[in-house]
Scaffold this motif. Structure first.
Motif, PDB file in Angstrom:
ATOM      1  N   ASP A 257      47.475 -39.744  39.910  1.00 31.81           N
ATOM      2  CA  ASP A 257      46.553 -40.167  40.985  1.00 31.81           C
ATOM      3  C   ASP A 257      46.123 -41.611  40.816  1.00 31.81           C
ATOM      4  N   GLU A 258      45.777 -41.961  39.587  1.00 30.58           N
ATOM      5  CA  GLU A 258      45.328 -43.340  39.308  1.00 30.58           C
ATOM      6  C   GLU A 258      46.462 -44.314  39.525  1.00 30.58           C
ATOM      7  N   GLN A 259      47.637 -43.923  39.070  1.00 28.32           N
ATOM      8  CA  GLN A 259      48.802 -44.807  39.211  1.00 28.32           C
ATOM      9  C   GLN A 259      49.091 -45.058  40.691  1.00 28.32           C
ATOM     10  N   GLU A 260      49.055 -43.991  41.466  1.00 28.13           N
ATOM     11  CA  GLU A 260      49.356 -44.132  42.893  1.00 28.13           C
ATOM     12  C   GLU A 260      48.285 -44.962  43.608  1.00 28.13           C
ATOM     13  N   LEU A 290      55.955 -48.992  30.702  1.00 28.97           N
ATOM     14  CA  LEU A 290      55.354 -47.846  30.014  1.00 28.97           C
ATOM     15  C   LEU A 290      54.594 -48.291  28.771  1.00 28.97           C
ATOM     16  N   LYS A 291      53.889 -47.356  28.230  1.00 32.68           N
ATOM     17  CA  LYS A 291      53.111 -47.566  27.007  1.00 32.68           C
ATOM     18  C   LYS A 291      53.955 -48.229  25.902  1.00 32.68           C
ATOM     19  N   ASP A 292      55.221 -47.803  25.762  1.00 34.74           N
ATOM     20  CA  ASP A 292      56.067 -48.367  24.699  1.00 34.74           C
ATOM     21  C   ASP A 292      56.808 -49.647  25.143  1.00 34.74           C
ATOM     22  N   ALA A 315      56.370 -46.328  50.501  1.00 44.00           N
ATOM     23  CA  ALA A 315      57.694 -46.546  49.906  1.00 44.00           C
ATOM     24  C   ALA A 315      57.599 -46.683  48.385  1.00 44.00           C
ATOM     25  N   VAL A 316      56.649 -47.479  47.900  1.00 47.80           N
ATOM     26  CA  VAL A 316      56.575 -47.651  46.427  1.00 47.80           C
ATOM     27  C   VAL A 316      56.060 -46.396  45.739  1.00 47.80           C
ATOM     28  N   VAL A 317      55.126 -45.718  46.392  1.00 48.44           N
ATOM     29  CA  VAL A 317      54.623 -44.477  45.792  1.00 48.44           C
ATOM     30  C   VAL A 317      55.765 -43.452  45.708  1.00 48.44           C
ATOM     31  N   GLY A 318      56.579 -43.418  46.745  1.00 48.69           N
ATOM     32  CA  GLY A 318      57.746 -42.527  46.733  1.00 48.69           C
ATOM     33  C   GLY A 318      58.666 -42.834  45.561  1.00 48.69           C
ATOM     34  N   MET A 319      58.877 -44.135  45.304  1.00 49.90           N
ATOM     35  CA  MET A 319      59.751 -44.522  44.185  1.00 49.90           C
ATOM     36  C   MET A 319      59.124 -44.151  42.848  1.00 49.90           C
ATOM     37  N   LEU A 320      57.793 -44.285  42.771  1.00 50.56           N
ATOM     38  CA  LEU A 320      57.096 -43.916  41.529  1.00 50.56           C
ATOM     39  C   LEU A 320      57.264 -42.412  41.271  1.00 50.56           C
ATOM     40  N   ARG A 321      57.093 -41.617  42.330  1.00 50.67           N
ATOM     41  CA  ARG A 321      57.240 -40.160  42.168  1.00 50.67           C
ATOM     42  C   ARG A 321      58.654 -39.809  41.738  1.00 50.67           C
ATOM     43  N   TYR A 323      60.682 -41.697  40.053  1.00 51.00           N
ATOM     44  CA  TYR A 323      60.877 -42.121  38.668  1.00 51.00           C
ATOM     45  C   TYR A 323      60.132 -41.192  37.716  1.00 51.00           C
ATOM     46  N   ASP A 324      58.924 -40.784  38.112  1.00 48.26           N
ATOM     47  CA  ASP A 324      58.132 -39.863  37.321  1.00 48.26           C
ATOM     48  C   ASP A 324      57.928 -40.383  35.896  1.00 48.26           C
ATOM     49  N   PRO A 325      57.072 -41.402  35.741  1.00 48.42           N
ATOM     50  CA  PRO A 325      56.923 -42.068  34.429  1.00 48.42           C
ATOM     51  C   PRO A 325      56.708 -41.064  33.292  1.00 48.42           C
TER      52      PRO A 325
END
Ligand SMILES: [Mg+2]
Length: 355
Positions: A257-260, A290-292, A315-321, A323-325
């Motif tokens: 949620d925070e990331q989005e 990422l963290k690392d 569009a970017v939120v879709g790409m984030l989902r 990728y699923d960090p």
């Protein structure tokens, strides 16, 4: 000459047109393919390495190429597709390096002088281009454009070659002066008539003599050229081709949620900035660190420009989902490329575009 040490990279896509064709026609992989209009006076634009083995080369008359390699498959050029692939490659180059001079559809110089680790940066760039576009580039690194360009060609395909001026000398002193970029066939022939047919022989002619033969500009230029000396700067085209916004977090974001929410905020900020400039774009990019410190980027190009900030954010939120960090996130970025002016060139940039 500047006092700081220069480090210049040259990138060149391998068998570019042919490679783009193979991406959409995988059944042609491993076969001799020639990109050319199939006409009586056509020339080869690009050939795959399988065709080059038969002695087929760029700019060769197609008739000669067919004679040397009768089994070659002839594919007509599709310049829109090459331009599109070129944009994707160059967007990545510009994302990684600040000072870039694109010199053709598939070649660019990059000024790496300010980079702490230019070689690893170029390795990373080469890998990233392959990962995101499936295209191979060869990379050359040297103290100037001349050496960098020779280096990128030296180990093609998939080359990665770092050379000093001395290395270049050891490698090419006995080659024709025509090898030196900018020394054309006319000069090469003229030098040959004077008995000078190697770079080594050219380097033995003093500067004044060269000036008396070729004039006060070209003479000294040749004198430096055959010493692999070149002070020409990498000159980027002024107009930015992409624009991005990113933020690094003091505490890594682990909740989706925070990331989005952060991505949406960045998307709105970026969209507003572009809107203010009267520009919009078709390519949307996501960057996640990422963290690392693993950094990934994703991009997607739409057939028409993204129409508002909501669409950009989606569009970017879709790409984030997608990728699923897999880890908490320390940086997020949004980028837009393939930018164009809203009403084409000449539009007044400050127009309010929305109400
Ligand atoms: Mg090329």
């Amino acid at each position: 000459m500047g006092t700081s040490v220069r480090c210049i990279g040259h990138l060149d896509c391998d068998a570019f047109f042919a490679s783009v064709e193979l991406l959409r026609r995988p059944e042609l992989r491993g076969k001799p393919v020639i990109v050319a209009h199939d006409g009586p006076r056509s020339v080869v634009t690009t050939a795959t390495y399988e065709a080059r083995k038969f002695g087929v080369g760029s700019a060769m008359p197609l008739a000669t190429a067919k004679h040397r390699c009768p089994q070659a498959i002839i594919v007509p050029p599709d310049h829109d597709a090459y331009k599109e692939a070129s944009n994707r490659v160059m967007d990545i180059v510009r994302d990684e390096v600040e000072i870039v001079e694109q010199i053709s559809v598939d070649e660019a110089y990059a000024d790496l002088s300010a980079m702490a680790m230019p070689k690893s940066a170029m390795r990373r760039l080469q890998r990233r281009i392959l990962a995101e576009t499936e295209l191979h580039v060869s990379v050359g690194i040297g103290p100037n454009k001349l050496v960098a360009k020779l280096a990128s060609d030296a180990e093609k395909p998939r080359g990665f070659c770092v050379l000093t001026r001395r290395d270049a000398w050891l490698r090419w002193a006995d080659a024709s002066p025509g090898l030196l970029g900018g020394v054309g066939p006319k000069t090469t022939d003229d030098l040959a008539r004077r008995g000078i047919d190697t770079i080594r022989a050219l380097s033995k002619v003093d500067e004044a003599t060269l000036s008396s033969w070729y004039g006060p500009r070209t003479g000294p230029w040749l004198w430096r050229r055959c010493r692999f000396d070149d002070s020409a700067p990498v000159e980027p085209v002024r107009e930015p081709v992409s624009e991005s916004r990113e933020s690094t977090f003091s505490i890594d974001l682990s909740e989706r949620d925070e990331q989005e929410a952060e991505l949406r905020r960045l998307a709105v900020k970026l969209y507003e900035a572009l809107e203010h400039q009267g520009r919009r774009g078709r390519t949307v990019g996501l960057k996640v660190r990422l963290k690392d410190f693993t950094t990934i980027t994703r991009s997607r190009t739409f057939p028409v420009p993204v129409e508002d900030e909501e669409a950009l954010a989606d569009a970017v939120v879709g790409m984030l989902r997608e990728y699923d960090p897999p880890q908490p996130v320390r940086l997020l970025g949004v980028r837009m490329a393939s930018l164009e002016l809203v009403d084409g060139p000449g539009v007044q940039l400050a127009l309010p575009l929305r109400h």
